[in-house]
Design an enzyme around this catalytic site. Structure first.
Site, PDB file in Angstrom:
ATOM      1  N   ASP A 191      70.482  32.432  32.423  1.00 29.75           N
ATOM      2  CA  ASP A 191      71.506  32.815  33.369  1.00 29.75           C
ATOM      3  C   ASP A 191      72.674  32.841  32.358  1.00 29.75           C
ATOM      4  O   ASP A 191      72.597  32.444  31.282  1.00 29.75           O
ATOM      5  CB  ASP A 191      71.805  31.357  34.233  1.00 29.75           C
ATOM      6  CG  ASP A 191      72.945  31.360  34.865  1.00 29.75           C
ATOM      7  OD1 ASP A 191      73.232  32.476  35.766  1.00 29.75           O
ATOM      8  OD2 ASP A 191      73.755  30.465  35.031  1.00 29.75           O
ATOM      9  N   ASP A 234      76.703  32.674  33.321  1.00 32.86           N
ATOM     10  CA  ASP A 234      77.831  31.688  33.433  1.00 32.86           C
ATOM     11  C   ASP A 234      77.284  30.215  33.889  1.00 32.86           C
ATOM     12  O   ASP A 234      76.497  30.087  34.525  1.00 32.86           O
ATOM     13  CB  ASP A 234      78.640  32.433  34.818  1.00 32.86           C
ATOM     14  CG  ASP A 234      79.069  33.618  34.750  1.00 32.86           C
ATOM     15  OD1 ASP A 234      80.351  33.881  33.908  1.00 32.86           O
ATOM     16  OD2 ASP A 234      78.713  34.496  35.214  1.00 32.86           O
ATOM     17  N   ASP A 270      71.961  26.557  34.737  1.00 32.57           N
ATOM     18  CA  ASP A 270      72.461  25.544  35.244  1.00 32.57           C
ATOM     19  C   ASP A 270      72.548  24.945  36.708  1.00 32.57           C
ATOM     20  O   ASP A 270      73.338  24.099  36.896  1.00 32.57           O
ATOM     21  CB  ASP A 270      73.759  25.660  34.741  1.00 32.57           C
ATOM     22  CG  ASP A 270      74.707  26.627  35.347  1.00 32.57           C
ATOM     23  OD1 ASP A 270      74.411  27.791  35.489  1.00 32.57           O
ATOM     24  OD2 ASP A 270      75.828  26.022  36.017  1.00 32.57           O
TER      25      ASP A 270
END
Length: 214
Positions: A8, A10, A168
């Protein structure tokens, strides 16, 4: 064990929270609407720019036309300010370099619009760090749908059994599960350990360098 690493963007590779929040709050203030604390945007992002625009608006304004209009305004503002504060998390460049040195394939899969993903990767991770980069684009369902994962694996001629997805948020962990991949939760990111545990991450990483031991 793993030969292909899908990241991922961001909250995993880069801390972009300040720039995302600033662009959203600029657009809201220009329209005379209430703004939000930067920390609130940890939970607004993750499902693409349209959802971000929808979530930042007051509840009574979250119709499709208004969200689309504010997304366009956000895109225009963010396009000139996406690197004001955004930087890689500590240890990320070194970890990526170490994985490349081991001959691993590296890719990025994000729900951020594809042009922004490509510009950020090119400017913050130059020199062909990633073998494949995929942001939100027409014809490919966004995470947690597995479509983007499958597209990247096909592009890299890589198998699921030796691929790891690192992210995240619960969106990233569910993406890995939907695609049949193992997952690693980036505890340093926007959402934190508790959400990653609840989502069922196979591994939890407190620092980027821990990837090298998997």
């Amino acid at each position: 064990m793993f030969e292909t690493y899908l990241f991922d963007l961001d909250g995993t590779l880069v801390n972009s929270l300040g720039d995302l929040a600033d662009a959203c709050n600029f657009v809201l203030a220009e329209a005379g609407l209430p703004t939000h604390p930067t920390e609130a945007y940890r939970y607004f992002v993750g499902n693409g720019a349209y959802k971000l625009a929808e979530r930042m608006l007051p509840e009574h304004m979250r119709d499709a036309d208004t969200a689309a209009r504010f997304k366009a305004a956000f895109d225009a503002r963010y396009n000139g300010h996406y690197l004001d504060k955004t930087r890689p998390y500590p240890g990320i460049p070194e970890t990526l370099a170490a994985l490349k040195a081991r001959g691993k394939k590296l890719a990025v899969l994000s729900n951020k619009p594809d042009p922004f993903v490509r510009k950020l990767c090119a400017e913050l991770f130059p020199g062909g760090t990633f073998d494949a980069v995929c942001g939100q684009r027409d014809g490919v369902a966004t995470k947690p749908a597995p479509d983007g994962v499958f597209a990247i694996l096909a592009e890299l001629s890589a198998g699921r059994e030796h691929a790891l997805f690192i992210g995240d948020s619960d969106v990233d962990i569910r993406t890995a599960q939907n695609a049949g991949l193992k997952s690693a939760g980036a505890v340093w990111g926007f959402r934190g350990r508790e959400e990653l545990v609840r989502a069922g991450a196979d591994f939890l990483l407190d620092s980027a360098g821990e990837l090298l031991a998997l």
